[in-house]
Design an enzyme around this catalytic site. Structure first.
Site, mmCIF file in Angstrom:
data_model
loop_
_atom_site.group_PDB
_atom_site.id
_atom_site.type_symbol
_atom_site.label_atom_id
_atom_site.label_comp_id
_atom_site.label_asym_id
_atom_site.label_seq_id
_atom_site.Cartn_x
_atom_site.Cartn_y
_atom_site.Cartn_z
ATOM 1 N N SER A 54 0.792 -1.230 0.000
ATOM 2 C CA SER A 54 0.000 0.000 0.000
ATOM 3 C C SER A 54 0.824 1.280 0.000
ATOM 4 O O SER A 54 0.287 2.355 -0.256
ATOM 5 C CB SER A 54 -0.949 0.004 1.194
ATOM 6 O OG SER A 54 -0.235 -0.157 2.399
ATOM 7 N N LYS A 105 -12.643 -0.489 0.625
ATOM 8 C CA LYS A 105 -11.925 0.170 -0.469
ATOM 9 C C LYS A 105 -12.775 0.044 -1.744
ATOM 10 O O LYS A 105 -13.729 0.799 -1.903
ATOM 11 C CB LYS A 105 -10.521 -0.402 -0.582
ATOM 12 C CG LYS A 105 -9.768 -0.264 0.768
ATOM 13 C CD LYS A 105 -8.346 -0.674 0.712
ATOM 14 C CE LYS A 105 -7.733 -0.856 2.097
ATOM 15 N NZ LYS A 105 -7.676 0.346 2.912
ATOM 16 N N HIS A 123 -5.902 -4.060 -1.197
ATOM 17 C CA HIS A 123 -5.788 -3.118 -2.311
ATOM 18 C C HIS A 123 -5.856 -3.801 -3.672
ATOM 19 O O HIS A 123 -5.673 -3.149 -4.695
ATOM 20 C CB HIS A 123 -4.480 -2.322 -2.201
ATOM 21 C CG HIS A 123 -4.458 -1.425 -1.011
ATOM 22 N ND1 HIS A 123 -4.991 -0.161 -1.011
ATOM 23 C CD2 HIS A 123 -4.001 -1.637 0.248
ATOM 24 C CE1 HIS A 123 -4.848 0.388 0.179
ATOM 25 N NE2 HIS A 123 -4.248 -0.482 0.970
HETATM 26 N N1 PMP Z 1 -4.786 -4.445 4.977
HETATM 27 C C1 PMP Z 1 -4.323 -3.440 4.205
HETATM 28 C C2 PMP Z 1 -3.207 -3.709 3.238
HETATM 29 C C3 PMP Z 1 -4.873 -2.164 4.330
HETATM 30 O O1 PMP Z 1 -4.398 -1.156 3.574
HETATM 31 C C4 PMP Z 1 -5.920 -1.947 5.262
HETATM 32 C C5 PMP Z 1 -6.558 -0.583 5.425
HETATM 33 N N2 PMP Z 1 -5.733 0.497 5.261
HETATM 34 C C6 PMP Z 1 -6.368 -3.008 6.031
HETATM 35 C C7 PMP Z 1 -5.782 -4.257 5.863
HETATM 36 C C8 PMP Z 1 -7.468 -2.830 7.037
HETATM 37 O O2 PMP Z 1 -8.689 -2.714 6.406
HETATM 38 P P1 PMP Z 1 -9.906 -1.839 6.960
HETATM 39 O O3 PMP Z 1 -9.534 -0.391 6.818
HETATM 40 O O4 PMP Z 1 -11.018 -2.218 6.064
HETATM 41 O O5 PMP Z 1 -10.119 -2.225 8.383
#
Ligand code: PMP
Length: 425
Positions: free
Chosen positions: A212, A271, A240
């Site tokens: 990310s 997302k 992602h």
């Molecule tokens: N895994 C990754 C790679 C993420 O980018 C995120 C959120 N930024 C999450 C897990 C957690 O997901 P959520 O925001 O839906 O709780």
């Protein structure tokens, strides 16, 4: 004016113990346990300089623009990859569920918090990923925690890529079992580490599908080969990748045609699917085990009905309108090409996450502010998420961005490039 202290601004870094001496702590200090909080002045100092980038309150929004402080700004800082947050089908499904089931589930999935839509969503998610079963969690973060924590026991091993998401790292901290972190993408190091572990021990390798902060995709063929060689299970965090990669938006494994090489897939609904929640898909036995052992699933209230209904509708749209993914990639190419033509370093990205490398934290914050003032919403990515001299502005694309909006963002970057050149001169 105080110069920014990079180690102090970032909220996650601020959580790390600092142990100030009594003389360091401010007179506001109430009780010793609050000494670190009382001495924590970086946010105020940064606000005073107009460079505080967090918690900007959105007053209204469309899929691609947000109203903040009375000004509409192009949103290139969200994870709204397919632009479904304002899709009529998604909104209608949410409204209908609100009326049918009420505003909240008021309890755990295990007890009173399961509605039929949770089961429907689990079946749909499992089918999309070609897995036997799936379990829906209230957030993606909890889905990660559960997937990493619940399988490993004493004598087992969890192996993480150094750049795995915080939710994976936090899960590994909670897990029983030994945790190993291999250098990012270094499968030779992973191979050596696995070779040194007892042959019969349980091993779980966890990697992000799309990283990310970099916008890169894991080299799944090589990773899966190492996992196979050592009889290790493979878990992908596809937060992602869902909606972005592979046919039907099924994610990283589908992108490589390697569905059967990945044992567990975790993904979020926050997302591409424009809601809140997450899920883990896998074999029937693995998911049945999670359902009855995952504390992040059992000891929390379930995802609210409207969100579950909205995610189901978003899944329908994601599959029925593949042209959205096409449009997302067109927008991504237009933005990356435009930024590179302006001389910006966008790293090795191959996804709609575009890191624009700026330099140190001070410059990244100044860049963020200049873009914000020019009507563009982005994020500065700062330590400890990235090394001190590798701060960047992260731009994330959506299928709903118009060419005109992409060009507006690029114009803001033209002005930024000039300002950065001037400050270097
Ligand atoms: N895994 C990754 C790679 C993420 O980018 C995120 C959120 N930024 C999450 C897990 C957690 O997901 P959520 O925001 O839906 O709780």
């Amino acid at each position: 004016m105080a110069h920014l202290r990079e180690a102090d601004l970032n909220p996650t870094r601020a959580l790390q113990p600092k142990h100030p001496t009594p003389s360091e702590s401010s007179p506001r200090q109430s009780k010793p346990i609050f000494a670190r909080a009382d001495a924590y002045t970086a946010p105020d100092e940064t606000r005073a300089r107009g460079l505080y980038p967090y918690f900007s309150a959105v007053e209204a929004s469309s899929a691609t623009e947000v109203l903040i402080d009375g000004q509409w700004r192009v949103m290139v800082g969200s994870n709204n990859y397919l632009g479904l947050t304002h899709h009529p089908q998604v909104l209608e499904a949410q409204r209908d569920a609100l009326v049918r089931y009420g505003s909240g589930s008021t309890g755990s999935r295990l007890l009173n918090g399961t509605i039929d839509l949770h089961h429907t969503l689990e079946a749909r998610f499992a089918a999309l990923l070609g897995k036997a079963d799936a379990l829906v969690f209230t957030t993606g973060y909890q889905a990660s925690l559960a997937a990493v924590t619940t399988f490993a026991g004493r004598g087992d091993h969890i192996l993480l890529d150094k750049l795995d998401h915080a939710s994976i790292v936090d899960g590994s901290r909670m897990a029983i079992g030994e945790v190993h972190r291999y250098p990012h993408g270094d499968f030779a190091a992973l191979d050596r580490r696995l070779a040194a572990l007892p042959r019969e021990s349980g091993k779980l390798i966890v990697s992000d599908g799309v990283f990310s902060m970099e916008g890169t995709i894991v080299d799944l063929p090589r990773l899966a080969a190492v996992a196979r060689k050592h009889d290790a299970a493979l878990l992908l965090d596809d937060a992602h990748a869902l909606g972005v990669l592979g046919s039907d938006g099924a994610g990283t494994a589908r992108h490589f045609g390697l569905d059967d090489q990945v044992d567990l897939v975790m993904a979020t609904f926050s997302k591409s699917l424009a809601g809140i929640g997450g899920a883990v898909a896998g074999s029937r036995a693995a998911i049945e085990w999670l359902r009855h052992h995952a504390r992040a699933f059992i000891f929390t209230a379930s995802a609210p009905p409207a969100s579950v209904a909205g995610v189901l509708a978003a899944l329908d749209v994601m599959i029925a309108e593949p042209e959205r993914r096409e449009r997302l990639w067109q927008n991504t190419r237009r933005m990356v090409d435009g930024l590179r033509a302006l001389g910006f370093d966008t790293g090795a990205t191959v996804t709609p996450i575009i890191p624009v490398h700026i330099g140190d934290m001070e410059r990244a914050l100044l860049a963020w502010r200049a873009l914000f003032d020019a009507g563009v919403f982005t994020h500065p990515i700062l330590p400890p998420a990235v090394p001190a001299n590798a701060c960047r502005i992260r731009v994330s694309m959506s299928a709903e961005h118009t060419d005109a909006q992409v060009d507006r963002v690029l114009e803001a970057f033209v002005a930024l490039a000039r300002a950065l050149d001037a400050s270097r001169a």
